[in-house]
Design an enzyme around this catalytic site. Structure first.
Site, PDB file in Angstrom:
ATOM      1  N   HIS A 165       0.610  -1.065   0.194  1.00 28.19           N
ATOM      2  CA  HIS A 165       0.070  -0.271   0.216  1.00 28.19           C
ATOM      3  C   HIS A 165       1.257   1.562  -0.132  1.00 28.19           C
ATOM      4  O   HIS A 165       1.991   1.205   0.668  1.00 28.19           O
ATOM      5  CB  HIS A 165      -0.976   0.124   1.333  1.00 28.19           C
ATOM      6  N   THR A 191       3.692  -5.794   3.235  1.00 23.04           N
ATOM      7  CA  THR A 191       4.925  -6.395   1.465  1.00 23.04           C
ATOM      8  C   THR A 191       5.336  -4.826   0.919  1.00 23.04           C
ATOM      9  O   THR A 191       6.830  -5.197   0.936  1.00 23.04           O
ATOM     10  CB  THR A 191       4.359  -7.565   1.044  1.00 23.04           C
ATOM     11  N   GLU A 192       5.063  -4.110   1.001  1.00 21.19           N
ATOM     12  CA  GLU A 192       5.538  -2.808   0.593  1.00 21.19           C
ATOM     13  C   GLU A 192       4.963  -1.681   1.230  1.00 21.19           C
ATOM     14  O   GLU A 192       3.696  -1.521   0.803  1.00 21.19           O
ATOM     15  CB  GLU A 192       5.153  -2.778  -1.087  1.00 21.19           C
ATOM     16  N   ASN A 193       5.405  -1.360   1.401  1.00 26.00           N
ATOM     17  CA  ASN A 193       5.098   0.799   1.763  1.00 26.00           C
ATOM     18  C   ASN A 193       6.334   1.256   2.083  1.00 26.00           C
ATOM     19  O   ASN A 193       7.267   1.342   2.552  1.00 26.00           O
ATOM     20  CB  ASN A 193       3.843  -0.048   3.116  1.00 26.00           C
TER      21      ASN A 193
END
Length: 570
Positions: A345, A413-415
């Site tokens: 996100h 897992t992604e920010n």
């Protein structure tokens, strides 16, 4: 994904989505300025990430086969400044160096991807397995574990073997399901004794839409209105097959977990008194995150996708919906194939109802949704044109996942956030602010009862950013791509993130403000010393103070030009 426009939007009290809303989260309230001081649950895992094509380099070394990104990036005009990932960060040769950076931040986990064509050059297991590729990932995993860093491994981060694209049409073809399963099974066999967290796909939305609808990403196909849906259908089936393979053949012995990493922006209705805007905002999230999450958790596509794509297909004179259909057997096979859900996100959009045209020539995933995306010009946007800092959307997305999908185990897992500068600023205060605010919203979500187990800062290093090449930088560490050795330099955000990890959160206001001050002071003093006397101080300090070569070079050139002009004047 690009924002549709930059119209000014008034701040409004936020939404009541048509959900069975959780009692402990009030969707109608949103305190934009509130900050919660507190710590994360014991055992919360802190990490950073990257992916094979974006970081490894060594694109044609040691028996690696071509990927669709190798081929796509070599086509003129596809990538900003015609950059490629040929050498990128050279992480293939710098395992120990990069792990020392991870130790410096005190990471609990590192998320990376395995390059399918590096270990199976043609993508077909029966053709050839590349021993040197296996050896590389063996060494990476072993070094991580020796340094008490947990590997979280993504099996597919967009680098499909080129042979499979040429021979079968890539993810447009159902045969990818079995080829991907063979690849995943090989990875479980070779690495599963040490890897306990597997992610099948990273951001399949982007794979499908940008790879097969808009053509912005490899393989660059523009199959409007059909390509993205077909690719997604096969990706979901491939994910389910790999989960079942692990479940039946490896789980009892290896005791690991298999999940998927889905990306999703949050969507807020522009007008909370307008039912059509409320429905459009939910539709935005369902066409994005729900497209993949709903089949995996509930067995079928979101009803709103089936309704909208089906109706538009009829209006376009088609006999069947452009959205493929799962058989009843497939639905039961796919449902429940997720031990944990990875969430990527970055940003949020305001959403309003818009009726898009329905003619045959207007077929597209985007027009199927009947909505417009808006941004508030007051939202900070330091780098990527699509990425605005809107922290409150993160908490709302996490609560959406909780209410929609039965509160699954979540790993973020992604920010992270990018910058877009010719001469990078090591004092990345905007990134410190972004991480502080987004991580705090995640902490609030955990207090709401959302089951978040870990967080992955995106990314550890500056790296190849797909169609943007090296023009955007997401890294905690600056990488000097103009230097063949690709040296890494810590930005101020390294120190700030390290303090969050050490304290497992935000202990109190005074301490958190002190972290920020110390982080910025450290890089500011370096920059000031360098700027004071560029010709002499650089020569004296180059071994002690880390400054990116591109910046140093511009300072030196300026100084030389100044001296030349002064001499001419004299």
């Amino acid at each position: 994904m690009q924002p549709c426009c930059g119209n000014s939007v008034c701040h409004v009290l936020m939404l009541v989505l048509c959900l069975s809303a959780a009692e402990d989260f009030d969707w109608t309230k949103n305190n934009h300025g509130s900050f919660y001081y507190g710590t994360f649950p014991t055992g919360f895992s802190w990490g950073a990430g990257g992916s094979a094509y974006q970081t490894e380099g060594a694109w044609d070394k040691d028996g690696k086969g071509l990927s669709i990104w190798d081929v796509f990036s070599h086509k003129k005009g596809k990538i900003q400044l015609n950059d490629t990932g040929d050498s990128s960060c050279e992480s293939y040769y710098k395992i120990k160096d990069d792990i020392s950076l991870m130790k410096e931040i005190r990471l609990n986990h590192y998320r990376f991807s395995i390059s399918w064509p590096r270990i199976i050059p043609t993508g077909v297991k029966s053709d050839h397995v590349n021993g040197k590729g296996i050896q590389f990932y063996d060494e990476l995993i072993d070094h991580l574990l020796e340094n008490h860093i947990t590997p979280i491994v993504t099996l597919y981060h967009w680098d499909l073997p080129q042979v499979l694209q040429e021979k079968y049409g890539g993810w447009q073809n159902i045969s990818m399901v079995n080829h991907f399963n063979d690849f995943a099974n090989l990875c479980f066999e070779k690495f599963g004794d040490r890897v306990k967290h597997w992610i099948t796909f990273n951001n399949p939305w982007s794979m499908a839409v940008e790879g097969y609808e808009t053509g912005e990403h490899a393989p660059g196909l523009k199959l409007r209105g059909t390509g993205a849906y077909r690719a997604a259908h096969h990706i979901i089936k491939a994910h389910a097959k790999v989960w079942h393979t692990y479940d039946t053949q490896w789980r009892a012995k290896q005791k690991g977990l298999v999940g998927i990493s889905l990306s999703g922006d949050w969507g807020e209705p522009v007008d909370i008194s307008n039912q059509k805007d409320i429905e459009a905002a939910e539709r935005y999230v369902q066409f994005y995150l729900g497209w993949f999450a709903t089949p995996i958790f509930h067995g079928d596509y979101p009803q709103v996708m089936k309704d909208f794509v089906g109706r538009k297909s009829v209006q376009q004179g088609l006999g069947t919906s452009r959205l493929p259909v799962f058989s009843s057997q497939e639905k039961s096979y796919i449902k429940g194939t997720c031990d944990f859900l990875g969430i990527g996100h970055f940003t949020t959009r305001y959403i309003t109802q818009r009726n898009d045209p329905t003619g045959r020539s207007s077929n597209s995933y985007f027009t199927d949704r009947d909505l417009a995306e808006l941004v508030d010009p007051r939202w900070p946007d330091p780098g990527s044109e699509w990425l605005y800092s809107v922290p409150w959307g993160f908490r709302r997305l996490l609560n959406f996942v909780k209410t929609q999908y039965g509160n699954p185990m979540i790993y973020v897992t992604e920010n992270g956030v990018s910058e877009k500068m010719m001469c990078t600023e090591l004092c990345d205060e905007w990134r410190i602010q972004y991480y502080k605010d987004y991580i705090n919203e995640m902490l609030k979500a955990i207090r709401d009862g959302v089951n978040v187990k870990g967080y992955t800062a995106w990314s550890l290093l500056d790296k190849f950013e797909w169609d943007e090449g090296y023009s955007e930088r997401f890294g905690l560490y600056y990488v000097d791509f103009r230097n063949k050795n690709k040296p890494r330099y810590p930005k101020a955000s390294v120190q700030f993130y390290k303090r969050i990890i050490s304290s497992n959160g935000f202990p109190n206001q005074r301490e958190v403000e002190n972290w920020r001050r110390k982080a910025v002071e450290m890089c500011s003093s370096s920059n000031q010393l360098l700027a004071a006397d560029p010709l002499t101080s650089h020569m004296e300090m180059v071994t002690e103070i880390v400054v990116p070569t591109v910046c140093t070079l511009s300072i030196l050139i300026s100084a030389v030009l100044l001296m030349f002009l002064l001499r001419r004047r004299n």
